[in-house]
Every structure is written in structure tokens, then in C-alpha cells.
Write an enzyme that holds these catalytic residues in place. Sequence first.
Site, PDB file in Angstrom:
ATOM      1  N   ARG A  52      13.092 -34.925  34.531  1.00 25.91           N
ATOM      2  CA  ARG A  52      12.140 -33.805  34.523  1.00 25.91           C
ATOM      3  C   ARG A  52      10.819 -34.244  35.159  1.00 25.91           C
ATOM      4  O   ARG A  52      10.156 -33.487  35.852  1.00 25.91           O
ATOM      5  CB  ARG A  52      11.913 -33.285  33.097  1.00 25.91           C
ATOM      6  CG  ARG A  52      10.893 -32.161  33.098  1.00 25.91           C
ATOM      7  CD  ARG A  52      10.641 -31.435  31.789  1.00 25.91           C
ATOM      8  NE  ARG A  52      11.197 -31.962  30.593  1.00 25.91           N
ATOM      9  CZ  ARG A  52      10.636 -32.937  29.857  1.00 25.91           C
ATOM     10  NH1 ARG A  52       9.499 -33.490  30.223  1.00 25.91           N
ATOM     11  NH2 ARG A  52      11.225 -33.365  28.762  1.00 25.91           N
ATOM     12  N   TYR A 104       5.417 -10.474  47.993  1.00 25.39           N
ATOM     13  CA  TYR A 104       6.781 -10.402  47.467  1.00 25.39           C
ATOM     14  C   TYR A 104       6.746  -9.748  46.080  1.00 25.39           C
ATOM     15  O   TYR A 104       5.859 -10.047  45.273  1.00 25.39           O
ATOM     16  CB  TYR A 104       7.369 -11.825  47.412  1.00 25.39           C
ATOM     17  CG  TYR A 104       8.619 -11.911  46.572  1.00 25.39           C
ATOM     18  CD1 TYR A 104       9.717 -11.087  46.840  1.00 25.39           C
ATOM     19  CD2 TYR A 104       8.707 -12.794  45.511  1.00 25.39           C
ATOM     20  CE1 TYR A 104      10.857 -11.142  46.055  1.00 25.39           C
ATOM     21  CE2 TYR A 104       9.850 -12.868  44.724  1.00 25.39           C
ATOM     22  CZ  TYR A 104      10.920 -12.031  45.001  1.00 25.39           C
ATOM     23  OH  TYR A 104      12.044 -12.091  44.219  1.00 25.39           O
ATOM     24  N   ASP A 176       0.818 -18.594  50.734  1.00 29.60           N
ATOM     25  CA  ASP A 176       2.277 -18.573  50.629  1.00 29.60           C
ATOM     26  C   ASP A 176       2.811 -18.526  52.064  1.00 29.60           C
ATOM     27  O   ASP A 176       2.686 -17.523  52.763  1.00 29.60           O
ATOM     28  CB  ASP A 176       2.720 -17.349  49.813  1.00 29.60           C
ATOM     29  CG  ASP A 176       4.232 -17.303  49.599  1.00 29.60           C
ATOM     30  OD1 ASP A 176       4.971 -17.887  50.411  1.00 29.60           O
ATOM     31  OD2 ASP A 176       4.672 -16.675  48.621  1.00 29.60           O
ATOM     32  N   LYS A 201      14.249 -20.180  51.105  1.00 32.48           N
ATOM     33  CA  LYS A 201      14.314 -19.435  52.369  1.00 32.48           C
ATOM     34  C   LYS A 201      14.501 -20.370  53.564  1.00 32.48           C
ATOM     35  O   LYS A 201      15.391 -21.176  53.570  1.00 32.48           O
ATOM     36  CB  LYS A 201      13.057 -18.574  52.513  1.00 32.48           C
ATOM     37  CG  LYS A 201      12.630 -17.878  51.226  1.00 32.48           C
ATOM     38  CD  LYS A 201      13.698 -16.969  50.650  1.00 32.48           C
ATOM     39  CE  LYS A 201      13.207 -16.337  49.363  1.00 32.48           C
ATOM     40  NZ  LYS A 201      14.276 -15.882  48.501  1.00 32.48           N
TER      41      LYS A 201
HETATM   42  O1  P1T Z   1      12.924 -16.585  44.889  1.00 30.86           O
HETATM   43  P1  P1T Z   1      11.964 -17.741  44.716  1.00 30.86           P
HETATM   44  O2  P1T Z   1      12.475 -19.020  45.267  1.00 30.86           O
HETATM   45  O3  P1T Z   1      11.449 -17.858  43.314  1.00 30.86           O
HETATM   46  O4  P1T Z   1      10.692 -17.407  45.666  1.00 30.86           O
HETATM   47  C1  P1T Z   1       9.814 -16.367  45.401  1.00 30.86           C
HETATM   48  C2  P1T Z   1       9.128 -15.922  46.673  1.00 30.86           C
HETATM   49  C3  P1T Z   1       7.834 -16.324  46.911  1.00 30.86           C
HETATM   50  N1  P1T Z   1       7.175 -15.966  48.021  1.00 30.86           N
HETATM   51  C4  P1T Z   1       7.760 -15.189  48.960  1.00 30.86           C
HETATM   52  C5  P1T Z   1       6.987 -14.806  50.172  1.00 30.86           C
HETATM   53  C6  P1T Z   1       9.073 -14.758  48.794  1.00 30.86           C
HETATM   54  O5  P1T Z   1       9.621 -14.008  49.757  1.00 30.86           O
HETATM   55  C7  P1T Z   1       9.779 -15.123  47.615  1.00 30.86           C
HETATM   56  C8  P1T Z   1      11.170 -14.655  47.357  1.00 30.86           C
HETATM   57  N2  P1T Z   1      11.582 -13.557  48.144  1.00 30.86           N
HETATM   58  C9  P1T Z   1      12.788 -12.915  48.071  1.00 30.86           C
HETATM   59  C10 P1T Z   1      13.761 -13.263  47.213  1.00 30.86           C
HETATM   60  C11 P1T Z   1      12.971 -11.793  49.007  1.00 30.86           C
HETATM   61  O6  P1T Z   1      14.112 -11.344  49.250  1.00 30.86           O
HETATM   62  O7  P1T Z   1      11.973 -11.342  49.568  1.00 30.86           O
END
Ligand code: P1T
Length: 386
Positions: A52, A104, A176, A201
Amino acid sequence: MKKKREIQFATKVIHVGGHPDKETGAIMPPIYQTSTYVQSSPGKHKGYEYTRSHNPTRSRLEECLASLEEAKYALVASSGLGIATLILHAIPPASTILCSDDVYGGTYRILTTVFNKIHNIIFIDTTNAKTVDKAMKEHNPYMIWIESPTNPLLKITDIKKITSLAQKYNTLSVVDNTFMSSYFQKPLTLGADIVMHSLTKYMNGHSDVVGGCMMTSNKSFYDKAWMLQNSLGPSQSPFDSWLVLRGLKTLAIRMEAHQKNAIKIAKYLEKHLKVDHVIYPGLKSHPQYAIAKRQMTGFGGMITFFIKGDLKKSKKFLESVQLFALAESLGGVESLIEHPAIMTHASIPKKVRQSIGISDNLIRLSVGIEDCDDLIQDLEIALKSV
Ligand code: P1T
């Protein structure tokens, strides 16, 4: 003697954190699939006590990620929202946070249902420097949270301009950078204090991992975020860290391929009679095209467009594509398509969605790296069916 040239991005993704295993010479780093580490005497260990807190596979990934954003430190968490949680807990309670008004849906949800109980959250249009200046003067924010380009409307904030305002008002800036990846945009070099990504992503790129990371050169902020990671627990598993290390190796060529296809598809859609309006940072019609050109080294693989018609027509189109998969998420090698109002941004109240422009005829594409003409044919057939 001539100064040695620094290694470049396409070399970093392969070599930083990717050194062969010292013990065996294995060219691929081992997956340290362990929860704990043997100590020779209580408190005497080799820097690793418990996964962790630290894990050698994750450490390799963090070393690579820090170098890609030209940061001193990187911290990897179990998801993009996991890293956002750590960042938002690392600032004093009752802080005021200015946040881009188009983000998002999950970021919006965490800010309006969880962190609104701890902090004061104000959504503003960060693409407008005058609005930001006024809000900073009025609210004295501790932090500004910028998503650029935004999800899903691809609005672009002038990062240099806004982070220099943040410095003037002693406000911590977070960007971000998920949509551009570290390949096309490096917010720290534009003045940001902290950059974050959903590793789920482009950075991983193969739709087989959920992860998040932040990079910064601010040691005290990094230390706080790491302490919170250790205390709250959203660490990434060794196997997932290994998969991201593997995915990163092709980031440079993947991003070029995504962009090449996206430019062609954006131009195709722009001319299509059944399409009302296309948003893509690489089109001259994009309102912040000049800023995009200046602060990014490419335009990415995300396209948003408004189909002519209503929700019924949008649904018919979304049900008709065959190569584009109807799914949330983005940034994988395969093309995805989705309906933000019903899918990724459903947690934003309808009224707010409408006020920022997320309407029922808005479609979002994550353009993959398949053969571009195959993708266009798929869109063409589906558009014909509408
Ligand atoms: O899904 P996660 O790994 O927790 O990431 C969140 C997140 C944060 N910032 C941006 C710009 C994002 O696009 C996302 C997650 N987005 C999607 C799942 C989507 O389909 O837009």
C-alpha cells in the site's frame, strides 16, 4: 567536451523506469506481485515495507511518469478519481476551489457530492481570463482546477495565462491533462503546480487498466499526497502498474496515430450534411484554435459533434455504428463512441448540462488507431441510417 544531449520523449517512455532487472538481466521489469517485504531486523528493510505504501513496480512507473511531465515527483493511484481524492484532501479544509465549468462528470460529482462538504467549490469558465481574475480577486481561492481540453466540449484554457494569474494570487494550480496525455501537453512547463491524469486513458492506452497519477515538483505537496495515499489506501496494484509501464512504451506513436485519424475524421464530419457542428482543437473553427496550437504539440484524438436532430436520432446513430464501440472511457487503441448526456456526464443535473452545452444531440468520439477509411465508412453507414 560537448554536453550530452538529454534523452527525448520517445526514448523516455521506453527507458525511464524500464531498466533491465539487476538480478536476472530480464529486459522486462518483473511484476513485484507481493503485499509485504522481509525485514532483516525490525525496521531494517530495503526501502519497501508494504505494497500500500510502496512497490518496486509502481516505483518504476512513477519514475517514468515524473520524467514525462518534467516533474521531480509522481504518485500513482488506483484511478483518476482516486488521485483527485488525494489532491483534494491534501489542501486545508474549508478551502475555496475554482474549477473549470466543463469537466468529466465524475470530477463534477466528486466536487459537488463529496468535497462540497469539506471545501467551497465554485465552477467558472476558465477559458476566460477576465472571469478568472475577477473570481480570484473576489474569492481568494486556495486552488484552481483546470481541465484542458475539457471533457466533453473540448474547451481550451490558456494554461500559461491562468497559471500566471494563480501565481499572482498565491493560488495552487492543478491541470487535468488526461485528454492530451503527457505527449501533447506539459502543463508544468506552462506554469502549473500539479498535473494529473486518468491513466485509464491514453497513458495506458489499451483499455485494460484503471489508474490515476499526479506529477509535481512541489515536494511538500507530494509528501502530503503520498501520506494520504498511505493512510486512505487507493494505491495501484503491481500488475496494473506493470501494464501501464508496458502501455506507455508506445505512447508517442499511439498519440500521433490517434491524431492523424482524428484530423481526417473531424474534417469529414465537418462537411457532412447530417452533422450540425464539430468541435476538434485542430480545426480552425475551434474557438481556441490559436491557444491549442501554441500550448499543445498536437490536437489529440477526441472529437465532439452535434448531430442534426433530437435524442431519438442520436440514439439511432449510436446504435448503428459497428466498428466504433458504444462505451464510456476513451484513449484506447480501439475507437469508442458515447452519448455524454446519458453516459459519462449523467451525474450532472440536466439544467447545468444544458447551460454549458451538453445537449441530447451531442456525441463524443474517442478516435482509435484503426484504418481511418474503415472508421469513416462506419460513420458514413450509421449517419445514412439516421
Ligand atoms: O475513470 P478514472 O480513471 O477514475 O478517471 C477519471 C477522469 C478524470 N479526468 C478526466 C478528464 C476523465 O475523462 C476521467 C474519466 N473519464 C471517463 C471515464 C470518460 O469516459 O470520460
